[in-house]
Design a protein around this motif. Structure first.
Motif, short mmCIF file in Angstrom:
data_model
loop_
_atom_site.label_atom_id
_atom_site.label_comp_id
_atom_site.label_asym_id
_atom_site.label_seq_id
_atom_site.Cartn_x
_atom_site.Cartn_y
_atom_site.Cartn_z
N ILE A 60 0.85 -1.19 0.00
CA ILE A 60 0.00 0.00 0.00
C ILE A 60 0.89 1.24 0.00
CG2 ILE A 60 -1.73 1.31 1.28
CD1 ILE A 60 -2.73 -1.36 2.43
N GLU A 61 0.63 2.11 -0.92
CA GLU A 61 1.36 3.37 -1.00
C GLU A 61 0.62 4.41 -0.16
OE1 GLU A 61 2.27 6.85 -4.29
OE2 GLU A 61 2.10 4.77 -4.97
N ARG A 62 1.24 4.81 0.93
CA ARG A 62 0.60 5.76 1.84
C ARG A 62 0.66 7.17 1.29
NH1 ARG A 62 0.09 4.07 7.18
NH2 ARG A 62 -1.27 5.89 7.28
N ALA A 63 -0.45 7.93 1.47
CA ALA A 63 -0.45 9.34 1.12
C ALA A 63 0.02 10.18 2.29
CB ALA A 63 -1.85 9.78 0.68
N ASP A 64 -0.36 9.77 3.52
CA ASP A 64 -0.02 10.53 4.71
C ASP A 64 0.17 9.56 5.86
OD1 ASP A 64 0.32 12.24 6.81
OD2 ASP A 64 -1.62 13.24 6.61
N PRO A 65 1.41 9.25 6.21
CA PRO A 65 1.65 8.29 7.31
C PRO A 65 1.08 8.74 8.65
CG PRO A 65 3.64 8.63 6.02
CD PRO A 65 2.65 9.67 5.56
N ALA A 66 0.71 10.01 8.76
CA ALA A 66 0.17 10.51 10.02
C ALA A 66 -1.32 10.17 10.19
CB ALA A 66 0.36 12.02 10.12
N THR A 67 -1.98 9.75 9.12
CA THR A 67 -3.40 9.42 9.20
C THR A 67 -3.58 7.90 9.29
OG1 THR A 67 -3.67 9.28 6.80
CG2 THR A 67 -4.01 11.44 7.82
N PRO A 68 -4.71 7.44 9.85
CA PRO A 68 -4.96 5.99 9.91
C PRO A 68 -4.97 5.39 8.51
CG PRO A 68 -6.50 7.17 11.32
CD PRO A 68 -5.78 8.21 10.51
N LEU A 69 -4.45 4.16 8.40
CA LEU A 69 -4.37 3.52 7.08
C LEU A 69 -5.73 3.02 6.63
CD1 LEU A 69 -2.85 2.44 4.66
CD2 LEU A 69 -2.29 0.40 6.00
#
Length: 249
Positions: A60-69
């Motif tokens: 999974i390519e994360r857009a924002d690691p600070a938000t829940p996946l």
């Protein structure tokens, strides 16, 4: 956003899933249909990190690691019977360390959006099935996850309520455009909701077809009257019919 490469899953000698290859773009609503036991729910649980694949890889390519996946919505609601509606919806925010006052505000906003305002202090046992599933939807969305995983969330509801919650989900998704993987047995539901329909074979589940849904958005249930809707529904059923018969044999 999600790349599935050669995923397989074996349970105590039973080859349940795969191999599967699949790519899902950010913000897409993808429905997965297939016979019972073909591994649809297994694939969702692998995506959620609840199961490890026996072979292959899911990235999974994360857009924002600070938000829940991701958040997951289950057929049987999955809400805690000992918590109030407010506490159930606030739960992922509590886990994230959001202050309770701010969590209460966010929970109330989402309960209003899904039509459960006024029931914040009620317990699940006092609610109808539809209200419980609305609560589960609010809890899934409140954490603002990058991916929403939905495992036959409306299957246990009566036909009328199912139509209502399909419309609610469409309205909320149109506003927020999260990536959604949605497992269903209902072809018409998949056509109404999704950008793509992934058709799976009987066990071990493999991808038979990956079909783009051509109807424009925003969508409403009246789209079922479009002649193209029936044509596409028949196409998907023709793909599934033999697989369903094989599973039932």
């Amino acid at each position: 956003m999600i790349k599935v490469q050669g995923i397989e899953r074996v349970f105590t000698g039973v080859h349940a899933l795969g191999p599967i290859d699949l790519a899902i773009e950010r913000g897409q609503f993808v429905a997965i249909v297939g016979p019972s036991g073909c591994g649809k729910s297994t694939l969702l649980r692998i995506a959620a990190g609840l199961l490890a694949p026996s072979a292959g890889e899911l990235t999974i390519e994360r857009a924002d690691p600070a938000t829940p996946l991701c958040s997951m919505v289950f057929q049987d609601y999955g809400i805690f019977p000992w918590k109030t509606v407010r506490a159930n919806v606030r739960f992922p925010l509590d886990l994230a360390g959001i202050p309770r006052r701010r969590g209460d505000v966010l929970a109330r906003e989402w309960l209003e959006r899904v039509g459960v305002a006024g029931f914040e202090d009620a317990y699940p046992a006092t609610l109808s099935g539809g209200m419980r599933q609305r609560t589960a939807l609010a809890r899934a969305f409140v954490a603002n996850p990058e991916i929403l995983l939905m495992d036959e969330p409306f299957a246990a509801l009566d036909a009328q309520l199912r139509l209502v919650l399909q419309s609610e989900l469409l309205r909320v998704w149109e506003a927020h455009r999260r990536t959604v993987l949605f497992v269903t047995h209902a072809i018409d539901e998949a056509l109404l909701l999704a950008d793509r329909i992934v058709v799976m074979s009987a066990r071990p589940g493999r991808v038979l077809a990956d079909i783009s849904v051509p109807f424009p958005r925003p969508r409403h249930r009246e789209i079922r009257a479009d002649p193209g809707f029936g044509v596409l529904e028949e196409r998907v059923w023709n793909l599934l019919k033999g697989e369903v018969e094989e599973h039932a044999a």
